[in-house]
Design an enzyme around this catalytic site. Structure first.
Site, PDB file in Angstrom:
ATOM      1  N   CYS A 124       0.826  -1.218   0.000  1.00  0.00           N
ATOM      2  CA  CYS A 124       0.000   0.000   0.000  1.00  0.00           C
ATOM      3  C   CYS A 124       0.857   1.265   0.000  1.00  0.00           C
ATOM      4  CB  CYS A 124      -0.923  -0.036   1.230  1.00  0.00           C
ATOM      5  SG  CYS A 124      -1.592   1.556   1.724  1.00  0.00           S
ATOM      6  N   CYS A 153       0.351   3.519   2.995  1.00  0.00           N
ATOM      7  CA  CYS A 153       0.978   2.936   4.187  1.00  0.00           C
ATOM      8  C   CYS A 153       2.478   3.246   4.206  1.00  0.00           C
ATOM      9  CB  CYS A 153       0.779   1.416   4.215  1.00  0.00           C
ATOM     10  SG  CYS A 153      -0.951   0.895   4.182  1.00  0.00           S
ATOM     11  N   CYS A 210       7.799  14.734  -5.105  1.00  0.00           N
ATOM     12  CA  CYS A 210       7.643  13.478  -5.847  1.00  0.00           C
ATOM     13  C   CYS A 210       7.002  12.385  -4.988  1.00  0.00           C
ATOM     14  CB  CYS A 210       9.021  13.035  -6.344  1.00  0.00           C
ATOM     15  SG  CYS A 210       9.171  11.295  -6.767  1.00  0.00           S
ATOM     16  N   CYS A 214       9.123   9.278  -4.513  1.00  0.00           N
ATOM     17  CA  CYS A 214      10.222   9.554  -3.572  1.00  0.00           C
ATOM     18  C   CYS A 214       9.731   9.429  -2.128  1.00  0.00           C
ATOM     19  CB  CYS A 214      10.790  10.948  -3.801  1.00  0.00           C
ATOM     20  SG  CYS A 214      11.386  11.262  -5.475  1.00  0.00           S
TER      21      CYS A 214
END
Length: 358
Positions: free
Chosen positions: A52, A55, A171, A174
């Protein structure tokens, strides 16, 4: 004790040692959930899935939450992998990830957390529900932050291998990589010859352009032998990074940063140890001389390991065949205590090498 029995004991010890070094967030399973939750303390539990994205983004914030409450006995911060422990997540009505629920002291009737997913908001929520007054703990990072001022000094150092992430703060990929990359840095923090670093390529565009960065995140590996850098094209799971660094840098770390059973092993010396163990008492002296000669040829880290082999061989000659077994048991007792990671490394190296003599 037979060699395979010693390995079983060492393996068990290793698991215990891993537990002792566990994160500040308690890992909950089908087996321990109701032993930990609904008892004599309140608990905040994250129900998550490893794949996920939300998560992964939450992970560093949640770890900061765990660090904030690690000394508070009245509150537990926990997490459940719903891919692995489906029955627990189903029992509490979890249908999306991450789901965060508060379990009051003495209750298995949760209250769902609906607030922002950052450490500050989570700490405020737990303080309100748990009657605590905790402030957010800053979690120190092991990732080296690069700038144009320190880049050459750190990355182009020919005594070190460096993995560099070129990222942009905005990002999404990132942000998802960040908690994994932090764990990579933590796993190799005791390796003096390895640097795990990152550079804000949005802020330092000129430096990013110099290395041909056109997308984020881009990872480049700068080995001791090639400071022009080479693209990292492996997987982006923790295990992928660890395997890559171990292969490229000759290290032997696992995902928790502990030395593997291969650490310290020198193949040429291991072969001589086999001859040493099979030899008669008189012949052992001749093999010992050959071990001495082989150790003198070694350099770098192997020279350090060679000294441990030599000491083990000498003590085996002087103290008999039970020396290695007894010494391994002594090291086990030490590792069961709370010792620094550096000390644990030293004793693990000795344990690995001694196992060749057991």
């Amino acid at each position: 004790m037979e060699k395979y029995q010693i390995w079983i004991v060492l393996g068990t010890l290793g698991l215990l040692f891993v537990s002792a070094l566990a994160d500040d967030v308690v890992v909950l399973t089908e087996e321990n959930f109701e032993k930990e939750i609904g008892k004599d303390r309140g608990a905040l539990v994250e129900f998550y899935a490893p794949w996920c994205g939300h998560c992964k983004k939450l992970a560093p914030e949640y770890e900061s939450l765990g660090a904030s409450f690690k000394r508070i006995k009245s509150v537990l911060i926990g997490k459940v992998d719903c891919d692995e422990h489906k029955s627990v997540c189903s029992k509490f009505g979890v249908s999306g990830y991450p789901t965060i629920q508060w379990f009051p002291k003495g209750s298995l009737e949760p209250k769902k957390y609906e607030g922002p997913r950052n450490a500050e908001s989570l700490v405020e929520f737990v303080n309100t529900e748990g009657g605590t007054n905790v402030k957010v703990a800053s979690v120190p990072s092991n990732v080296v932050v690069l700038t144009p001022e320190n880049f050459d000094e750190i990355v182009l150092d020919e005594t070190k291998d460096a993995l560099v992430e070129f990222y942009a703060p905005w990002c999404g990929h990132c942000k998802s990589l960040a908690p994994i990359y932090e764990k990579v840095a933590t796993a190799f923090k005791l390796e003096n010859g390895v640097v795990i670093a990152n550079l804000d390529a949005d802020k330092y565009k000129d430096l990013a352009e110099k290395y041909g960065i056109s997308g984020f995140p881009t990872l480049k590996f700068f080995p001791k032998s090639n400071k022009a850098g080479e693209d990292y094209e492996g997987g982006r799971d923790l295990e992928d990074f660890v395997a890559f660094i171990n292969e490229k840098s000759g290290t032997n770390r696992d995902a928790k940063g502990q030395l593997t059973e291969k650490a310290g092993i020198v193949e040429s010396l291991d072969a001589l140890v086999k001859e040493f163990l099979a030899a008669s008492n008189e012949e052992k002296k001749t093999v010992f001389t050959r071990i001495e000669e082989e150790v003198e040829k070694l350099n770098g880290s192997n020279a350090r390991y060679g000294k441990i082999y030599l000491k083990a061989a000498k003590n085996s000659l002087e103290k008999g065949s039970d020396y290695a077994k007894n010494e391994i048991q002594r090291i086990q007792r030490i590792l069961e205590k709370s010792i620094s990671p550096a000390k644990a490394d030293d004793f693990t190296l000795k344990k690995n090498i001694l196992s060749s003599f057991a």
